[in-house]
Scaffold this motif. Structure first.
Motif, PDB file in Angstrom:
ATOM      1  N   GLU A  28       0.828  -1.204   0.000  1.00 17.51           N
ATOM      2  CA  GLU A  28       0.000   0.000   0.000  1.00 17.51           C
ATOM      3  C   GLU A  28       0.865   1.258   0.000  1.00 17.51           C
ATOM      4  OE1 GLU A  28      -3.455   0.281   0.004  1.00 17.51           O
ATOM      5  OE2 GLU A  28      -3.463  -1.872  -0.354  1.00 17.51           O
ATOM      6  N   LYS A  38      -3.247   5.848   5.087  1.00 16.48           N
ATOM      7  CA  LYS A  38      -4.633   5.964   4.610  1.00 16.48           C
ATOM      8  C   LYS A  38      -4.652   6.994   3.489  1.00 16.48           C
ATOM      9  CE  LYS A  38      -6.559   3.544   8.000  1.00 16.48           C
ATOM     10  NZ  LYS A  38      -7.356   2.403   7.935  1.00 16.48           N
ATOM     11  N   PHE A  39      -5.153   6.554   2.346  1.00 14.46           N
ATOM     12  CA  PHE A  39      -5.116   7.414   1.167  1.00 14.46           C
ATOM     13  C   PHE A  39      -6.353   7.171   0.325  1.00 14.46           C
ATOM     14  CE2 PHE A  39      -3.403   3.359   0.104  1.00 14.46           C
ATOM     15  CZ  PHE A  39      -3.934   3.090  -1.139  1.00 14.46           C
ATOM     16  N   SER A  40      -6.579   8.059  -0.611  1.00 11.96           N
ATOM     17  CA  SER A  40      -7.639   7.899  -1.603  1.00 11.96           C
ATOM     18  C   SER A  40      -7.008   8.039  -2.976  1.00 11.96           C
ATOM     19  CB  SER A  40      -8.699   8.991  -1.435  1.00 11.96           C
ATOM     20  OG  SER A  40      -9.238   8.969  -0.139  1.00 11.96           O
ATOM     21  N   PRO A  41      -7.322   7.134  -3.890  1.00 10.40           N
ATOM     22  CA  PRO A  41      -6.786   7.288  -5.243  1.00 10.40           C
ATOM     23  C   PRO A  41      -7.376   8.542  -5.890  1.00 10.40           C
ATOM     24  CG  PRO A  41      -7.781   5.122  -4.948  1.00 10.40           C
ATOM     25  CD  PRO A  41      -8.093   5.923  -3.735  1.00 10.40           C
ATOM     26  N   VAL A  42      -6.562   9.247  -6.623  1.00  8.31           N
ATOM     27  CA  VAL A  42      -7.020  10.411  -7.379  1.00  8.31           C
ATOM     28  C   VAL A  42      -7.287   9.902  -8.788  1.00  8.31           C
ATOM     29  CG1 VAL A  42      -6.356  12.709  -8.203  1.00  8.31           C
ATOM     30  CG2 VAL A  42      -5.669  11.955  -5.934  1.00  8.31           C
ATOM     31  N   TYR A  48      -2.270   9.698  -5.645  1.00  6.84           N
ATOM     32  CA  TYR A  48      -3.002   9.454  -4.403  1.00  6.84           C
ATOM     33  C   TYR A  48      -3.153  10.739  -3.598  1.00  6.84           C
ATOM     34  CZ  TYR A  48      -1.452   4.855  -5.801  1.00  6.84           C
ATOM     35  OH  TYR A  48      -1.203   3.737  -6.537  1.00  6.84           O
ATOM     36  N   HIS A  49      -4.161  10.718  -2.720  1.00  5.49           N
ATOM     37  CA  HIS A  49      -4.416  11.839  -1.822  1.00  5.49           C
ATOM     38  C   HIS A  49      -4.341  11.320  -0.393  1.00  5.49           C
ATOM     39  CE1 HIS A  49      -6.186  15.566  -0.365  1.00  5.49           C
ATOM     40  NE2 HIS A  49      -6.917  14.813   0.436  1.00  5.49           N
ATOM     41  N   CYS A  50      -3.481  11.921   0.426  1.00  2.00           N
ATOM     42  CA  CYS A  50      -3.331  11.506   1.823  1.00  2.00           C
ATOM     43  C   CYS A  50      -4.531  11.996   2.624  1.00  2.00           C
ATOM     44  CB  CYS A  50      -2.037  12.067   2.402  1.00  2.00           C
ATOM     45  SG  CYS A  50      -1.814  11.666   4.158  1.00  2.00           S
ATOM     46  N   ASN A  51      -5.122  11.111   3.402  1.00  2.00           N
ATOM     47  CA  ASN A  51      -6.294  11.469   4.204  1.00  2.00           C
ATOM     48  C   ASN A  51      -5.930  12.164   5.515  1.00  2.00           C
ATOM     49  OD1 ASN A  51      -7.907  10.359   2.230  1.00  2.00           O
ATOM     50  ND2 ASN A  51      -8.106   8.383   3.253  1.00  2.00           N
ATOM     51  N   ASN A  54      -3.707  15.832   3.724  1.00  2.00           N
ATOM     52  CA  ASN A  54      -4.418  16.385   2.568  1.00  2.00           C
ATOM     53  C   ASN A  54      -3.525  16.769   1.398  1.00  2.00           C
ATOM     54  OD1 ASN A  54      -7.085  16.110   3.441  1.00  2.00           O
ATOM     55  ND2 ASN A  54      -6.854  17.891   4.769  1.00  2.00           N
ATOM     56  N   THR A  56      -1.484  15.643  -2.167  1.00  2.00           N
ATOM     57  CA  THR A  56      -1.509  14.685  -3.258  1.00  2.00           C
ATOM     58  C   THR A  56      -0.086  14.236  -3.520  1.00  2.00           C
ATOM     59  OG1 THR A  56      -3.436  15.780  -4.204  1.00  2.00           O
ATOM     60  CG2 THR A  56      -2.187  14.359  -5.665  1.00  2.00           C
TER      61      THR A  56
END
Length: 134
Positions: A28, A38-42, A48-51, A54, A56
């Motif tokens: 990961e 913990k991230f969200s794919p852009v 990716y975007h770090c949760n 914040n 990228t």
């Protein structure tokens, strides 16, 4: 070893990024700014975007490849040539082979040598993967 050998192993930039993600993160992504997992794919692949912070990021963030405009295959070749100088290649020779200015090739070799001392893991992973090609 030739530059074409690297393009055979990694035909596209996407192939290089996929390899770097496996070499750098194993499973990961980790935020290179805060280290949070913990991230969200852009929308764009390999972004990716770090949760937590914040920001990228990509696999090349905070690495020798950060903000490079040069193909990663050319970087991989420069890494192999710098780590294993089989011939008496000058910076001019490297520049001609990868199609950049002499000063660009010199800067790449300088960065590679610095990272071999400060953060060798990623460069060693590239070297190990391309070992069979030598």
């Amino acid at each position: 070893m030739r530059l074409t050998d690297i393009y055979i192993k990694f035909p596209t930039q996407n192939d290089c990024l996929t390899f770097l993600e496996k070499a750098r993160w194993s499973k990961e992504p980790l935020c290179p700014i805060c280290g949070y997992a913990k991230f969200s794919p852009v929308g764009q692949a390999h972004k990716y975007h770090c949760n937590l912070c914040n920001r990228t990021f990509t696999v090349t963030s905070k690495t020798i490849f950060h903000k490079t405009k040069l193909d990663l295959q050319k970087w991989f070749y420069a890494i192999i040539v710098t780590i294993h100088p089989l011939e008496d290649k000058s910076v001019r020779d490297l520049a001609t082979e990868i199609g950049v200015a002499k000063d660009t090739a010199w800067g790449m070799q300088k960065k590679i040598k610095q990272h071999l001392v400060t953060e060798p893991q990623l460069l060693q992973a590239i070297d190990k993967t391309l070992d069979y090609v030598k």
